[in-house]
Design an enzyme around this catalytic site. Structure first.
Site, PDB file in Angstrom:
ATOM      1  N   ARG A 161     -58.881 -23.084  43.063  1.00  0.00           N
ATOM      2  CA  ARG A 161     -57.875 -22.073  43.408  1.00  0.00           C
ATOM      3  C   ARG A 161     -57.419 -21.372  42.132  1.00  0.00           C
ATOM      4  NH1 ARG A 161     -53.046 -23.716  43.550  1.00  0.00           N
ATOM      5  NH2 ARG A 161     -53.384 -25.549  44.844  1.00  0.00           N
TER       6      ARG A 161
ATOM      7  N   TYR B 255     -53.965   3.157  55.405  1.00  0.00           N
ATOM      8  CA  TYR B 255     -54.801   2.239  56.179  1.00  0.00           C
ATOM      9  C   TYR B 255     -53.883   1.444  57.119  1.00  0.00           C
ATOM     10  CZ  TYR B 255     -57.747  -1.801  57.144  1.00  0.00           C
ATOM     11  OH  TYR B 255     -58.453  -2.790  57.763  1.00  0.00           O
TER      12      TYR B 255
ATOM     13  N   ASP C 122     -54.891   2.309  45.915  1.00  0.00           N
ATOM     14  CA  ASP C 122     -55.950   1.704  46.720  1.00  0.00           C
ATOM     15  C   ASP C 122     -57.180   2.599  46.536  1.00  0.00           C
ATOM     16  OD1 ASP C 122     -57.716   1.028  48.773  1.00  0.00           O
ATOM     17  OD2 ASP C 122     -56.128   0.550  50.200  1.00  0.00           O
TER      18      ASP C 122
ATOM     19  N   LYS D 217     -65.689  -3.262  51.484  1.00  0.00           N
ATOM     20  CA  LYS D 217     -66.267  -1.947  51.756  1.00  0.00           C
ATOM     21  C   LYS D 217     -67.355  -1.615  50.725  1.00  0.00           C
ATOM     22  CE  LYS D 217     -62.987  -2.328  54.785  1.00  0.00           C
ATOM     23  NZ  LYS D 217     -61.671  -1.744  54.642  1.00  0.00           N
TER      24      LYS D 217
HETATM   25  C1  LIG Z   1     -60.316  -2.165  54.743  1.00  0.00           C
HETATM   26  C2  LIG Z   1     -59.244  -1.576  53.937  1.00  0.00           C
HETATM   27  C3  LIG Z   1     -58.169  -2.351  53.485  1.00  0.00           C
HETATM   28  C4  LIG Z   1     -58.007  -3.812  53.860  1.00  0.00           C
HETATM   29  O1  LIG Z   1     -59.001  -4.610  53.310  1.00  0.00           O
HETATM   30  P1  LIG Z   1     -59.554  -5.947  54.018  1.00  0.00           P
HETATM   31  O2  LIG Z   1     -60.638  -6.376  53.095  1.00  0.00           O
HETATM   32  O3  LIG Z   1     -60.017  -5.581  55.388  1.00  0.00           O
HETATM   33  O4  LIG Z   1     -58.402  -6.898  54.052  1.00  0.00           O
HETATM   34  C5  LIG Z   1     -57.220  -1.740  52.690  1.00  0.00           C
HETATM   35  N1  LIG Z   1     -57.309  -0.432  52.355  1.00  0.00           N
HETATM   36  C6  LIG Z   1     -58.332   0.335  52.779  1.00  0.00           C
HETATM   37  C7  LIG Z   1     -58.375   1.774  52.371  1.00  0.00           C
HETATM   38  C8  LIG Z   1     -59.325  -0.199  53.572  1.00  0.00           C
HETATM   39  O5  LIG Z   1     -60.317   0.585  54.007  1.00  0.00           O
END
Ligand SMILES: *Cc1c(COP(=O)(O)O)cnc(C)c1O
Length: 380
Positions: free
Chosen positions: A47, A99, A171, A196
């Protein structure tokens, strides 16, 4: 080192001192032997730290031009760690087309812990300043936004954040560091859903943070270890592998994204097309200034704004798969109003353009002709 070289080698010196394997081994272990109490070789418990995760974290820091990377069990776990920097009474200024999962985390969890959120339109970054109070501790932005592809001027937001001593978090999931490097534009913190584009193959769920400042990194590391939402070694290996082709994939995503945006723009049934590379995009100039290219995410609406037609369109697709998520090599289509953004009340989402006919495409790296042909038949 330039970007393409960094995706392959950044932070990867000597990742396997034992045998010199070119890829770091998957250290599938929870603990590490000690010669004497405290006499370990840099790792005590997975961890707190794991060599495969460290290799990935060093790569993440390198590709975002940061100093410290942290890998989490999901993108939302990474955002959750950032919010844990705050205290009851603190305020956050954020975008109004976030999101859906981030919106849910803010309003259904952190609001109950006494944190106040302002969700505002940020197409004019100067507007952010109006919402800053003495309690504001964080500005949280996404650019391009999901799913409306709004562009926020990161440099302008960073100037406001600096002036008021507020943290700016970006983000960067949609753009990836290949297209945009927020830390270079003045942001304090970059976040990714590595699920992603960084992972890139729809086979892992993971999140990441990258920062430059040591003090901020120490606080986040403390939270990562204390709250424990860490990325596992197998997933760390997969994302590290994904990053090695990030530049190649995103180039093709951009080429195909352009072809799809142009095809849709000329289709008689299509109303609006949202892709920052189109000259009629309201913030095309800012996108040109802060991004190297415009990405593979394209959203559009149809002229009659029919829910049934949108549903029938996504059902008819053959090359595009109807699915949540984005950023993988395969093309995906989503219907935000009923899928990713279903947790946002209808009036709220319609204010920001998430109407019933809105379709979001994550354009993959297949042959352009096959993608266009598929859209053409499904629009019928
Ligand atoms: C998918 C996504 C998230 C969340 O991420 P997870 O890996 O699904 O927890 C946050 N911001 C954006 C822009 C995303 O596309």
């Amino acid at each position: 080192m330039k970007f393409n070289t960094k995706t392959i080698h950044g932070g990867q010196e000597n990742t396997d001192p034992a045998y010199g394997s070119v890829m770091p081994p998957i250290y599938q272990t929870s603990t590490y032997s000690q010669d004497t109490p405290g006499g370990h070789k840099g790792f005590e418990y997975s961890r707190s730290g794991n060599p495969t995760r460290s290799a990935l974290e060093n790569s993440l820091a390198s590709i975002e031009n940061g100093k410290y990377g942290l890998a989490f069990g999901s993108g939302l776990a990474a955002i959750d760690a950032v919010l844990k920097l705050l205290k009851p009474g603190d305020e956050v200024v954020s975008t109004n087309d976030l999101y859906g999962g981030t919106y849910r985390l803010f309003t259904s969890i952190f609001k109950d812990f006494g944190i106040k959120f302002n969700f505002i339109g940020m197409q004019n970054a100067e507007d952010i300043e109006k919402y800053i109070t003495e309690n504001t501790k964080l500005i949280w932005i996404e650019t391009p936004t999901n799913p409306m592809m709004n562009i926020i001027d990161i440099e302008a937001a960073a100037k406001i954040a600096k002036k008021h001593g507020v943290l700016l978090g970006v983000d960067n999931t949609f753009a990836t560091p290949y297209l945009q490097q927020p830390l270079d534009l003045g942001a304090d913190l970059v976040m990714h859903s590595a699920t992603k584009y960084l992972g890139g193959h729809s086979d892992v769920v993971m999140g990441a943070l990258v920062v430059k400042d040591k003090e901020l990194a120490d606080k986040l590391y403390f939270i990562q270890n204390a709250s424990g939402a860490v990325a596992g070694p197998q997933d760390s290996f997969l994302v590290l592998r994904g990053i090695k082709t990030l530049h190649l994939r995103v180039q093709r995503h951009c080429e195909n994204g352009k072809a799809v945006a142009e095809f849709l723009s000329s289709h008689p049934k299509v109303d609006k097309v949202y892709w920052p590379g189109l000259e009629n995009h309201p913030n095309h100039e800012i996108a040109k200034k802060q991004m190297k290219d415009f990405g593979g995410m394209v959203s559009f609406t149809t002229k009659n704004n029919s829910l049934e037609e949108a549903v029938s369109f996504v059902e008819k697709l053959k090359v595009f798969t109807l699915a949540e998520s984005l950023g993988g090599v395969e093309s995906l289509a989503g219907h935000p109003a009923s899928m990713t953004h279903a947790s946002i009340p209808k009036e709220e989402r319609e204010k920001t353009g998430v109407v019933d006919s809105l379709i979001r495409l994550s354009v993959g790296v297949e042959d352009e002709e096959d993608l266009i042909e598929d859209l053409k038949q499904a629009l019928g």
